[in-house]
Design a protein around this motif. Sequence first.
Motif, PDB file in Angstrom:
ATOM      1  N   HIS A 133      54.404 -67.115  17.740  1.00  0.00           N
ATOM      2  CA  HIS A 133      54.703 -67.211  16.307  1.00  0.00           C
ATOM      3  C   HIS A 133      54.769 -65.834  15.671  1.00  0.00           C
ATOM      4  O   HIS A 133      53.897 -64.995  15.883  1.00  0.00           O
ATOM      5  CB  HIS A 133      53.624 -68.039  15.595  1.00  0.00           C
ATOM      6  N   ASN A 134      55.831 -65.624  14.875  1.00  0.00           N
ATOM      7  CA  ASN A 134      55.925 -64.438  14.025  1.00  0.00           C
ATOM      8  C   ASN A 134      55.382 -64.837  12.655  1.00  0.00           C
ATOM      9  O   ASN A 134      56.014 -65.606  11.926  1.00  0.00           O
ATOM     10  CB  ASN A 134      57.382 -63.981  13.921  1.00  0.00           C
ATOM     11  N   ASP A 135      54.188 -64.351  12.312  1.00  0.00           N
ATOM     12  CA  ASP A 135      53.580 -64.691  11.027  1.00  0.00           C
ATOM     13  C   ASP A 135      54.432 -64.163   9.875  1.00  0.00           C
ATOM     14  O   ASP A 135      55.085 -63.122   9.981  1.00  0.00           O
ATOM     15  CB  ASP A 135      52.181 -64.080  10.920  1.00  0.00           C
ATOM     16  N   TYR A 136      54.384 -64.882   8.765  1.00  0.00           N
ATOM     17  CA  TYR A 136      55.101 -64.460   7.564  1.00  0.00           C
ATOM     18  C   TYR A 136      54.301 -63.379   6.829  1.00  0.00           C
ATOM     19  O   TYR A 136      53.189 -63.026   7.220  1.00  0.00           O
ATOM     20  CB  TYR A 136      55.366 -65.661   6.668  1.00  0.00           C
TER      21      TYR A 136
ATOM     22  N   TYR B 102      49.932 -65.611   4.372  1.00  0.00           N
ATOM     23  CA  TYR B 102      49.510 -66.824   5.081  1.00  0.00           C
ATOM     24  C   TYR B 102      50.141 -68.049   4.416  1.00  0.00           C
ATOM     25  O   TYR B 102      50.065 -68.235   3.194  1.00  0.00           O
ATOM     26  CB  TYR B 102      47.986 -66.944   5.044  1.00  0.00           C
TER      27      TYR B 102
ATOM     28  N   GLU C  51      52.840 -72.829   7.460  1.00  0.00           N
ATOM     29  CA  GLU C  51      53.274 -72.743   8.855  1.00  0.00           C
ATOM     30  C   GLU C  51      52.207 -72.076   9.720  1.00  0.00           C
ATOM     31  O   GLU C  51      51.928 -72.519  10.838  1.00  0.00           O
ATOM     32  CB  GLU C  51      54.590 -71.973   8.928  1.00  0.00           C
ATOM     33  N   GLU C  52      51.606 -71.007   9.198  1.00  0.00           N
ATOM     34  CA  GLU C  52      50.511 -70.369   9.929  1.00  0.00           C
ATOM     35  C   GLU C  52      49.346 -71.341  10.107  1.00  0.00           C
ATOM     36  O   GLU C  52      48.700 -71.376  11.161  1.00  0.00           O
ATOM     37  CB  GLU C  52      50.015 -69.114   9.191  1.00  0.00           C
TER      38      GLU C  52
ATOM     39  N   ASP D 285      47.680 -72.415  13.642  1.00  0.00           N
ATOM     40  CA  ASP D 285      46.247 -72.297  13.908  1.00  0.00           C
ATOM     41  C   ASP D 285      45.650 -73.649  14.290  1.00  0.00           C
ATOM     42  O   ASP D 285      44.809 -73.741  15.198  1.00  0.00           O
ATOM     43  CB  ASP D 285      45.521 -71.733  12.685  1.00  0.00           C
TER      44      ASP D 285
ATOM     45  N   ARG E 211      51.349 -63.362  18.871  1.00  0.00           N
ATOM     46  CA  ARG E 211      51.543 -63.359  17.423  1.00  0.00           C
ATOM     47  C   ARG E 211      52.024 -61.983  16.976  1.00  0.00           C
ATOM     48  O   ARG E 211      51.464 -60.952  17.373  1.00  0.00           O
ATOM     49  CB  ARG E 211      50.237 -63.692  16.692  1.00  0.00           C
TER      50      ARG E 211
ATOM     51  N   THR F 191      53.725 -60.074  13.154  1.00  0.00           N
ATOM     52  CA  THR F 191      53.642 -60.327  11.721  1.00  0.00           C
ATOM     53  C   THR F 191      54.703 -59.565  10.946  1.00  0.00           C
ATOM     54  O   THR F 191      55.115 -58.461  11.345  1.00  0.00           O
ATOM     55  CB  THR F 191      52.254 -59.965  11.168  1.00  0.00           C
TER      56      THR F 191
END
Length: 389
Positions: free
Chosen positions: A7-10, A13, A16-17, A21, A38, A40
Motif C-alpha cells: 500500500h502507498n499511504d495517502y 491517514y 483506506e489506511e 491496517d 508501505r 507514503t
Amino acid sequence: MKVLLVHNDYGKYSGEEAVVDKMAAMLGGLGHDVAQLRMTTAGARESLSGKIRGFVSGVYCPGGVKAMREALRREKPDVVNIHNLFPFISPAALRECKKAGVPVIMTVHNFRLICPTGLFMRNNRPCELCLEKGNEWGCVRYNCEHSMLKSVGYAARNAVARLRRHYLDCVDRFACITDFQRRKLIAAGFPAERIVVIPNSIDATAEPSASTDGGYVAFSGRISGEKGVDMIIETARRNPGIPFRLAGAVRDKELVENLPENVKLMGHLSGAGFERFNSEARFFVMASRCYEGFPMAILEAARYGKPTIAPDHGGFSEIIGRGTDAIGVLFTPNDTDSLSAAVSSLWADSAESARLGAAANSKLRTRYSTEVISSKWASLITEIQSRPI
C-alpha cells in the motif's frame, strides 16, 4: 501462509489506511504471517519537485519496482494483496510479482482502475466517461483534478497501465467491495471470472443503544464538497428544530462559513469521544455527490444500532438496501429537497429510527462483521494460492 500487503499511504491517514491496517490484523488473526510494503505520499505535494516526482512515478517508479522486488525476495510471500500503488510504487511493480510466480489479489477500494481520479465524478456529479476504453484523457479535457499538472499525470498513469496490461496480466483476483463496483469493472473490460465481492468489515462488539431516541443527526467524515456537506448544512437550515453534529476534519472551509445555529462542528474525534458521538446520535446522514466505495461510517453507525440516510446511487443503494432489508433511508442523489424530507420524516418517527437501527446492527453482524468477512478472505487466499500461475 505468508501474505505481503502492499500500500502507498495517502498524504493523511484515511479510511483506506484504516482498512489496510485492519486487513493486517484480520489476516494475523487467521493465523497467516503478514508482511507489509508501505510507502507514503505524505509531504510529497508540498513542493514543485515533489509534485513532479509524483507525476513521473505514477507512470513508472524505479524505486517502487525495486522495493517490490526486494520485498518478494526478502519475505518470500505465498500471496500478495495489493491496495494502492500510486504514486510511489506504480502498477509496473506488479510485473515483479508475475516474474516471481506469486499470485496477486488486488483490493479495489475505489474506481481508480477505470477513472484517473478514482471518483467517477465531474462538476460535483457522477461521471462515467472513463468507462469507454481510451477515455482517460477526458480527465485532461475537463481538468477533473482542477490542476492541469495533476490531471495530465493521473490520465497518463492510467493510460500506460491499461495499454501495458499491468492489471490484466498480473492480477489474479480483483476483490471489489460492492457489487456495483464489480459491475463497473466488467463494463470496463475486466474479466468477470476474476472478480469477487468482499465488503469492508468492522468488529461487531458494541452493544446498540437501548434508547429509541437520540440527541442529534450525525455526520462523520471529511467535511468537503464531494461529501455533499453543503446539502446537509442546507437541510439543517431548513429544519431549525433538529440539531446536527458534524464530526471530521474541515477540508473546504467555505462550507462551514455562516453555519445555522443548529449545526455544531465536532472536529476530528477518536477513542471515547468518537464512541460517545456515535452512541448519542439518533441517526446518521451521508450526502455524497460521488458514488464512493464502501463508507466505513455506515458500519460505524450500525455498530451502535443507528441507521443511515444516504443517496440512492453507487454502493450506497446495496449497502442501505430497501424494504425488509433496509438499514436506513435512501434519498434522490444531489437533491436537497429529497434529503431534507428524509431527515425530517425520520427525525419525527423515533420508533422507525430505532427499528432501522436494530436492522442495521443485525445486518452488520450477519454480513459485514470481521468474523464473516475474514472467512471470505480465508477462502479466497487458500483458493488463489493453490492455483497454478
